[in-house]
Motif scaffolding. Structure first.
Motif, PDB file in Angstrom:
ATOM      1  N   LYS A 181     -35.823  15.304  76.330  1.00 41.13           N
ATOM      2  CA  LYS A 181     -35.456  14.446  75.220  1.00 41.13           C
ATOM      3  C   LYS A 181     -34.248  15.222  74.936  1.00 41.13           C
ATOM      4  CE  LYS A 181     -39.316  12.597  73.568  1.00 41.13           C
ATOM      5  NZ  LYS A 181     -40.154  13.240  74.141  1.00 41.13           N
ATOM      6  N   PHE A 182     -32.993  14.415  74.987  1.00 42.41           N
ATOM      7  CA  PHE A 182     -32.123  14.985  74.737  1.00 42.41           C
ATOM      8  C   PHE A 182     -31.731  14.474  72.778  1.00 42.41           C
ATOM      9  CE2 PHE A 182     -31.290  14.589  79.055  1.00 42.41           C
ATOM     10  CZ  PHE A 182     -30.446  15.802  79.137  1.00 42.41           C
ATOM     11  N   HIS A 183     -31.499  16.242  72.643  1.00 42.52           N
ATOM     12  CA  HIS A 183     -30.604  15.846  71.005  1.00 42.52           C
ATOM     13  C   HIS A 183     -28.803  16.415  70.978  1.00 42.52           C
ATOM     14  CE1 HIS A 183     -34.357  14.603  68.914  1.00 42.52           C
ATOM     15  NE2 HIS A 183     -34.958  15.296  70.036  1.00 42.52           N
ATOM     16  N   ASP A 186     -22.932  15.466  69.774  1.00 44.62           N
ATOM     17  CA  ASP A 186     -21.659  15.477  70.362  1.00 44.62           C
ATOM     18  C   ASP A 186     -21.519  15.867  71.430  1.00 44.62           C
ATOM     19  OD1 ASP A 186     -21.447  19.044  70.120  1.00 44.62           O
ATOM     20  OD2 ASP A 186     -20.210  18.745  68.661  1.00 44.62           O
ATOM     21  N   GLY A 187     -20.669  15.531  72.894  1.00 42.49           N
ATOM     22  CA  GLY A 187     -20.655  15.860  74.043  1.00 42.49           C
ATOM     23  C   GLY A 187     -20.894  15.281  74.677  1.00 42.49           C
ATOM     24  N   THR A 188     -21.935  14.947  75.938  1.00 47.36           N
ATOM     25  CA  THR A 188     -22.554  14.416  77.124  1.00 47.36           C
ATOM     26  C   THR A 188     -23.458  14.997  76.759  1.00 47.36           C
ATOM     27  OG1 THR A 188     -21.194  15.524  78.825  1.00 47.36           O
ATOM     28  CG2 THR A 188     -20.440  13.844  77.876  1.00 47.36           C
ATOM     29  N   ARG A 189     -24.353  13.721  77.407  1.00 49.85           N
ATOM     30  CA  ARG A 189     -25.745  14.440  77.824  1.00 49.85           C
ATOM     31  C   ARG A 189     -26.498  14.327  80.006  1.00 49.85           C
ATOM     32  NH1 ARG A 189     -30.032  10.633  74.633  1.00 49.85           N
ATOM     33  NH2 ARG A 189     -29.713  10.592  72.095  1.00 49.85           N
ATOM     34  N   ASP A 190     -26.135  15.299  79.362  1.00 54.77           N
ATOM     35  CA  ASP A 190     -26.069  15.800  80.905  1.00 54.77           C
ATOM     36  C   ASP A 190     -26.779  16.812  81.794  1.00 54.77           C
ATOM     37  OD1 ASP A 190     -25.751  15.780  83.707  1.00 54.77           O
ATOM     38  OD2 ASP A 190     -23.325  16.538  83.718  1.00 54.77           O
ATOM     39  N   ARG A 210     -30.668  14.668  88.736  1.00 54.37           N
ATOM     40  CA  ARG A 210     -30.259  14.611  87.377  1.00 54.37           C
ATOM     41  C   ARG A 210     -30.518  14.321  86.373  1.00 54.37           C
ATOM     42  NH1 ARG A 210     -24.455  15.990  88.181  1.00 54.37           N
ATOM     43  NH2 ARG A 210     -23.465  16.614  86.504  1.00 54.37           N
ATOM     44  N   LEU A 211     -30.009  14.796  84.911  1.00 57.80           N
ATOM     45  CA  LEU A 211     -31.157  14.368  83.862  1.00 57.80           C
ATOM     46  C   LEU A 211     -29.886  14.265  82.962  1.00 57.80           C
ATOM     47  CD1 LEU A 211     -33.367  17.951  83.635  1.00 57.80           C
ATOM     48  CD2 LEU A 211     -33.901  15.482  84.540  1.00 57.80           C
ATOM     49  N   ASN A 212     -30.144  12.699  82.839  1.00 56.31           N
ATOM     50  CA  ASN A 212     -28.686  12.268  81.521  1.00 56.31           C
ATOM     51  C   ASN A 212     -29.930  10.669  80.055  1.00 56.31           C
ATOM     52  OD1 ASN A 212     -27.643  11.372  84.538  1.00 56.31           O
ATOM     53  ND2 ASN A 212     -26.694  12.846  83.605  1.00 56.31           N
ATOM     54  N   ASN A 213     -31.065  10.788  80.308  1.00 56.99           N
ATOM     55  CA  ASN A 213     -31.643  10.342  79.522  1.00 56.99           C
ATOM     56  C   ASN A 213     -33.199  10.935  79.069  1.00 56.99           C
ATOM     57  OD1 ASN A 213     -30.017   7.609  79.008  1.00 56.99           O
ATOM     58  ND2 ASN A 213     -30.359   8.136  81.459  1.00 56.99           N
ATOM     59  N   SER A 214     -33.624  11.059  77.749  1.00 55.57           N
ATOM     60  CA  SER A 214     -34.370  11.113  76.850  1.00 55.57           C
ATOM     61  C   SER A 214     -35.441  10.114  77.917  1.00 55.57           C
ATOM     62  CB  SER A 214     -34.782  10.859  76.019  1.00 55.57           C
ATOM     63  OG  SER A 214     -33.639  11.464  74.995  1.00 55.57           O
ATOM     64  N   ASN A 215     -36.580  10.414  79.731  1.00 57.08           N
ATOM     65  CA  ASN A 215     -37.493  10.099  80.119  1.00 57.08           C
ATOM     66  C   ASN A 215     -38.110  11.099  80.842  1.00 57.08           C
ATOM     67  OD1 ASN A 215     -38.069   8.119  82.029  1.00 57.08           O
ATOM     68  ND2 ASN A 215     -35.502   7.115  82.631  1.00 57.08           N
ATOM     69  N   HIS A 216     -39.128  10.442  81.489  1.00 60.11           N
ATOM     70  CA  HIS A 216     -39.752  11.289  82.235  1.00 60.11           C
ATOM     71  C   HIS A 216     -39.052  11.350  84.103  1.00 60.11           C
ATOM     72  CE1 HIS A 216     -44.236  12.769  83.829  1.00 60.11           C
ATOM     73  NE2 HIS A 216     -43.744  11.889  84.945  1.00 60.11           N
ATOM     74  N   TYR A 217     -39.586  12.894  84.960  1.00 59.37           N
ATOM     75  CA  TYR A 217     -39.061  13.367  85.972  1.00 59.37           C
ATOM     76  C   TYR A 217     -40.018  13.616  87.184  1.00 59.37           C
ATOM     77  CZ  TYR A 217     -34.338  11.843  83.601  1.00 59.37           C
ATOM     78  OH  TYR A 217     -32.826  11.916  82.956  1.00 59.37           O
ATOM     79  N   HIS A 252     -26.742  20.123  69.880  1.00 57.73           N
ATOM     80  CA  HIS A 252     -27.225  19.812  70.762  1.00 57.73           C
ATOM     81  C   HIS A 252     -28.184  19.950  71.863  1.00 57.73           C
ATOM     82  CE1 HIS A 252     -23.823  19.127  74.694  1.00 57.73           C
ATOM     83  NE2 HIS A 252     -25.098  18.687  74.401  1.00 57.73           N
ATOM     84  N   MET A 253     -29.449  18.843  72.161  1.00 56.92           N
ATOM     85  CA  MET A 253     -30.402  20.062  73.474  1.00 56.92           C
ATOM     86  C   MET A 253     -30.644  18.871  73.995  1.00 56.92           C
ATOM     87  SD  MET A 253     -32.628  21.619  69.753  1.00 56.92           S
ATOM     88  CE  MET A 253     -32.109  23.572  68.847  1.00 56.92           C
ATOM     89  N   LEU A 254     -31.404  19.776  74.971  1.00 55.41           N
ATOM     90  CA  LEU A 254     -31.845  19.111  76.223  1.00 55.41           C
ATOM     91  C   LEU A 254     -33.459  19.553  75.803  1.00 55.41           C
ATOM     92  CD1 LEU A 254     -32.755  17.746  78.649  1.00 55.41           C
ATOM     93  CD2 LEU A 254     -31.628  20.018  80.325  1.00 55.41           C
ATOM     94  N   ILE A 255     -34.571  19.121  75.908  1.00 57.30           N
ATOM     95  CA  ILE A 255     -35.865  19.618  75.828  1.00 57.30           C
ATOM     96  C   ILE A 255     -36.143  19.283  76.853  1.00 57.30           C
ATOM     97  CG2 ILE A 255     -37.845  20.015  74.535  1.00 57.30           C
ATOM     98  CD1 ILE A 255     -35.253  18.367  72.285  1.00 57.30           C
ATOM     99  N   ALA A 256     -36.828  20.334  77.526  1.00 53.62           N
ATOM    100  CA  ALA A 256     -37.708  19.412  78.662  1.00 53.62           C
ATOM    101  C   ALA A 256     -40.035  19.986  78.516  1.00 53.62           C
ATOM    102  CB  ALA A 256     -37.798  20.499  80.010  1.00 53.62           C
ATOM    103  N   GLU A 257     -40.287  18.968  78.511  1.00 49.31           N
ATOM    104  CA  GLU A 257     -41.464  19.466  77.798  1.00 49.31           C
ATOM    105  C   GLU A 257     -42.692  18.811  78.995  1.00 49.31           C
ATOM    106  OE1 GLU A 257     -41.934  17.418  73.591  1.00 49.31           O
ATOM    107  OE2 GLU A 257     -41.826  15.836  75.172  1.00 49.31           O
TER     108      GLU A 257
END
Length: 307
Positions: A181-183, A186-190, A210-217, A252-257
């Motif tokens: 999940k990205f929050h 500002d800036g890019t989701r990457d 590559r992680l660009n969206n809130s998704n399952h990987y 500006h955060m990337l959460i991996a859960e």
């Protein structure tokens, strides 16, 4: 013999001193300063952010980016905070990642329970959630189930490593599964996630996504040549483009859960080729033995045919 009364206080004093030290240490343990949003409130706000983003991304809902911004403003207002107060609190939490990690672990747990309550199956939330470290198929992830990354070093990278032990065998297959999940205000989701296998002969196989969206990987790797495995390692990283500057005041955060590392033992053994001389010697007799028999018969006209 008359007891010396002065000895009794001397025995008690060291005990009282030790108790006083414990009491003062506990009482003076620092908490979240009052000017910042407290952890239980931050947990609730971020949880509601997640729910609002889920609603925003539902197909056919007709919501736009301005609606999502209005949702977040309404959430803060409902809790009695302004955007400036939220931003300043985020600065504090970004500098104290242990507190932020605890908040997001609680949020992740609530989201999973919420999905179950709304009718999602256990498999949709966490396909391998009930696995332990034993069995042919096992979840061997030994790290935190949720990670919080932001572009400011050293909080932009989280690594993991598992050394070979009795749970790893030659021919094993591995699946690294997680949700992101990205929050970003500002800036890019990457971002990027990578998994690698180091084999007994020191060769390495890697796979990344590559992680660009809130998704399952999902990332998969296997010891297809049955070389034997020394270790499994990799990383999660939030990236930024050269023209992006990491902000210390905005979200500006990337959460991996729901992180899992699934190890699967394979039963099939590698096939070995026979030496060339053996093939040359045995091929002719085998072909002769396998040559089909030819049967003869005559039809009513006396014509000879073969079957």
């Amino acid at each position: 013999m008359k007891r010396n009364k002065s000895q009794h206080p001397q025995r008690i004093c060291p005990i009282m001193a030790a108790m006083a030290v414990v009491f003062l240490t506990t009482a003076c343990k620092p908490g979240i300063p009052k000017e910042y949003i407290q952890p239980h409130e931050m947990e609730q706000i971020i949880y509601e952010y997640h729910m609002a983003e889920t609603l925003y991304k539902m197909p056919g809902n007709g919501y736009g980016a301005s609606d999502m911004l209005a949702f977040k403003t309404a959430i803060l207002k409902n809790h009695g905070y302004t955007e400036a107060e939220f931003d300043s609190s985020m600065v504090y939490y970004l500098r104290h990642t242990n507190e932020m990690k605890e908040v997001y672990e609680k949020v992740a747990d609530r989201l999973s329970k919420e999905a179950l309550a709304m009718g999602a199956s256990v498999g949709e939330i966490n396909k391998y959630g009930t696995l332990t470290e034993s069995g042919d198929t096992a979840n061997i992830w030994n790290g935190a189930k949720a990670l919080v990354l932001n572009p400011n070093k050293p909080f932009n990278l989280s690594t993991f490593s598992l050394k070979s032990d009795t749970t790893l065998r030659a021919g094993d297959r591995f699946i690294l599964e997680f949700d992101t999940k990205f929050h970003c205000q500002d800036g890019t989701r990457d971002g990027m996630a990578l998994m690698a296998l180091r084999f007994d002969n020191d060769s390495v196989a890697t796979q990344q996504v590559r992680l660009n969206n809130s998704n399952h990987y999902s990332i998969q790797l296997a010891d297809t040549k049955f070389l034997g495995i020394k270790d499994v390692y990799g990383f999660f990283q939030i990236l930024q483009r050269p023209d992006d500057k990491p902000s210390k005041t905005t979200l500006h955060m990337l959460i991996a859960e729901n992180i899992q590392l699934i190890r699967m033992h394979t039963q099939q053994q590698p096939t070995s080729e026979l030496p060339g001389d053996s093939l040359a010697t045995d091929s002719l007799p085998n072909k002769m033995a396998e040559k089909p028999l030819v049967k003869e018969r005559r039809d009513s006209m006396g014509t000879l045919s073969r079957k």
